[in-house]
Design a protein around this motif. Structure first.
Motif, PDB file in Angstrom:
ATOM      1  N   GLU A  43       0.834  -1.212   0.000  1.00 27.99           N
ATOM      2  CA  GLU A  43       0.000   0.000   0.000  1.00 27.99           C
ATOM      3  C   GLU A  43       0.865   1.257   0.000  1.00 27.99           C
ATOM      4  N   ALA A  44       1.925   1.243   0.792  1.00 30.81           N
ATOM      5  CA  ALA A  44       2.827   2.399   0.833  1.00 30.81           C
ATOM      6  C   ALA A  44       3.482   2.617  -0.532  1.00 30.81           C
ATOM      7  N   LEU A  45       3.906   1.550  -1.163  1.00 36.32           N
ATOM      8  CA  LEU A  45       4.543   1.658  -2.472  1.00 36.32           C
ATOM      9  C   LEU A  45       3.539   2.115  -3.534  1.00 36.32           C
ATOM     10  N   ASP A  46       2.317   1.611  -3.477  1.00 30.06           N
ATOM     11  CA  ASP A  46       1.273   2.071  -4.403  1.00 30.06           C
ATOM     12  C   ASP A  46       1.059   3.583  -4.265  1.00 30.06           C
ATOM     13  N   ARG A  47       1.048   4.052  -3.033  1.00 27.89           N
ATOM     14  CA  ARG A  47       0.847   5.489  -2.793  1.00 27.89           C
ATOM     15  C   ARG A  47       2.040   6.302  -3.295  1.00 27.89           C
ATOM     16  N   LYS A  48       3.240   5.773  -3.114  1.00 25.76           N
ATOM     17  CA  LYS A  48       4.437   6.462  -3.607  1.00 25.76           C
ATOM     18  C   LYS A  48       4.377   6.575  -5.131  1.00 25.76           C
ATOM     19  N   LEU A  49       3.989   5.510  -5.802  1.00 31.36           N
ATOM     20  CA  LEU A  49       3.890   5.525  -7.261  1.00 31.36           C
ATOM     21  C   LEU A  49       2.827   6.519  -7.730  1.00 31.36           C
ATOM     22  N   ALA A  50       1.700   6.538  -7.035  1.00 30.98           N
ATOM     23  CA  ALA A  50       0.638   7.489  -7.382  1.00 30.98           C
ATOM     24  C   ALA A  50       1.125   8.926  -7.177  1.00 30.98           C
ATOM     25  N   SER A  51       1.873   9.149  -6.102  1.00 25.61           N
ATOM     26  CA  SER A  51       2.416  10.476  -5.829  1.00 25.61           C
ATOM     27  C   SER A  51       3.400  10.907  -6.916  1.00 25.61           C
ATOM     28  N   LEU A  52       4.263   9.996  -7.346  1.00 29.46           N
ATOM     29  CA  LEU A  52       5.202  10.313  -8.429  1.00 29.46           C
ATOM     30  C   LEU A  52       4.456  10.669  -9.709  1.00 29.46           C
ATOM     31  N   ARG A  53       3.433   9.872 -10.034  1.00 30.08           N
ATOM     32  CA  ARG A  53       2.646  10.154 -11.251  1.00 30.08           C
ATOM     33  C   ARG A  53       2.001  11.527 -11.166  1.00 30.08           C
ATOM     34  N   LYS A  54       1.453  11.848 -10.014  1.00 27.52           N
ATOM     35  CA  LYS A  54       0.779  13.138  -9.830  1.00 27.52           C
ATOM     36  C   LYS A  54       1.771  14.296  -9.948  1.00 27.52           C
ATOM     37  N   GLU A  55       2.928  14.162  -9.321  1.00 31.91           N
ATOM     38  CA  GLU A  55       3.951  15.209  -9.392  1.00 31.91           C
ATOM     39  C   GLU A  55       4.412  15.441 -10.825  1.00 31.91           C
ATOM     40  N   ARG A  66       0.792  11.259 -20.125  1.00 31.33           N
ATOM     41  CA  ARG A  66       0.401  10.169 -19.225  1.00 31.33           C
ATOM     42  C   ARG A  66       1.121   8.861 -19.575  1.00 31.33           C
ATOM     43  N   LEU A  67       1.244   8.573 -20.867  1.00 32.83           N
ATOM     44  CA  LEU A  67       1.958   7.364 -21.284  1.00 32.83           C
ATOM     45  C   LEU A  67       3.429   7.419 -20.888  1.00 32.83           C
ATOM     46  N   LEU A  68       4.064   8.555 -21.141  1.00 32.30           N
ATOM     47  CA  LEU A  68       5.483   8.686 -20.814  1.00 32.30           C
ATOM     48  C   LEU A  68       5.716   8.706 -19.304  1.00 32.30           C
ATOM     49  N   ILE A  69       4.826   9.323 -18.576  1.00 31.61           N
ATOM     50  CA  ILE A  69       4.930   9.339 -17.115  1.00 31.61           C
ATOM     51  C   ILE A  69       4.785   7.926 -16.566  1.00 31.61           C
ATOM     52  N   GLN A  70       3.875   7.180 -17.140  1.00 27.11           N
ATOM     53  CA  GLN A  70       3.689   5.784 -16.730  1.00 27.11           C
ATOM     54  C   GLN A  70       4.992   5.012 -16.903  1.00 27.11           C
ATOM     55  N   ARG A  71       5.703   5.281 -17.996  1.00 30.35           N
ATOM     56  CA  ARG A  71       6.972   4.600 -18.253  1.00 30.35           C
ATOM     57  C   ARG A  71       8.057   5.058 -17.285  1.00 30.35           C
ATOM     58  N   VAL A  72       8.114   6.361 -17.008  1.00 29.09           N
ATOM     59  CA  VAL A  72       9.095   6.884 -16.055  1.00 29.09           C
ATOM     60  C   VAL A  72       8.887   6.236 -14.693  1.00 29.09           C
ATOM     61  N   VAL A  73       7.638   6.145 -14.248  1.00 27.70           N
ATOM     62  CA  VAL A  73       7.334   5.561 -12.943  1.00 27.70           C
ATOM     63  C   VAL A  73       7.676   4.071 -12.924  1.00 27.70           C
ATOM     64  N   ALA A  74       7.371   3.360 -14.001  1.00 32.05           N
ATOM     65  CA  ALA A  74       7.712   1.935 -14.076  1.00 32.05           C
ATOM     66  C   ALA A  74       9.223   1.740 -13.993  1.00 32.05           C
ATOM     67  N   CYS A  75       9.956   2.585 -14.691  1.00 29.33           N
ATOM     68  CA  CYS A  75      11.418   2.477 -14.664  1.00 29.33           C
ATOM     69  C   CYS A  75      11.974   2.858 -13.295  1.00 29.33           C
ATOM     70  N   TRP A  76      11.374   3.846 -12.644  1.00 27.84           N
ATOM     71  CA  TRP A  76      11.792   4.212 -11.288  1.00 27.84           C
ATOM     72  C   TRP A  76      11.642   3.001 -10.365  1.00 27.84           C
TER      73      TRP A  76
END
Length: 148
Positions: A43-55, A66-76
């Motif tokens: 749950e904490a990691l899900d929230r961190k990923l959501a926070s990164l996407r939002k930022e 949105r597509l590129l951000i999704q990739r950045v977050v996946a790579c992070w």
């Protein structure tokens, strides 16, 4: 059966959007791999990923953003997992060959991460309108700054 399912998908688009998004499925698999049965960590990691996407998204992200951000977050996420795995392996005292494997894995994840970031930055730069001013016969190019 299929017509009823299609009707449900029409009534509740969130069903097919969640199930049909392979990037979301890949992210969930990676989170499960990293956290195992630890629901708090997941749950904490899900929230961190959501926070990164939002930022990264800002106020009005485009579909391409949105597509590129999704990739950045996946790579992070992959970089963090590679770092954690390497550290755990070193603590366990792995041999030189395995240590080298984990370092190569880190390097590849880091390269993909930086590439994803660079691509997002390039696309944003290309999509930012440019303004050209001519002042006293001197040309000045000014990038319009997007505020989020």
């Amino acid at each position: 059966m299929l017509p009823a399912l299609r009707q449900r998908f029409e009534e509740y688009p969130v069903l097919w959007e969640e199930c049909g998004d392979l990037a979301v499925q890949a992210e969930r698999s990676q989170v499960r791999l990293m956290t195992g049965a630890n629901e708090i960590a997941a749950e904490a990691l899900d929230r961190k990923l959501a926070s990164l996407r939002k930022e990264l998204a800002g106020a009005n992200p485009t579909p391409l953003d949105r597509l590129l951000i999704q990739r950045v977050v996946a790579c992070w996420l992959q970089v963090q997992h590679a770092d954690v795995t390497y550290t755990q392996a070193m603590q366990d005292g792995v041999d030189l060959a395995h240590g080298d494997y984990y370092q190569r894995r880190q390097d590849r994840a880091q390269r993909r991460y930086l590439s994803a970031i660079r691509t997002l930055a390039q696309v944003r730069r290309l999509l930012t309108p440019q303004v050209q001013l001519n002042v006293a016969s001197q040309q000045v190019n000014v990038a319009q700054i997007q505020t989020s």
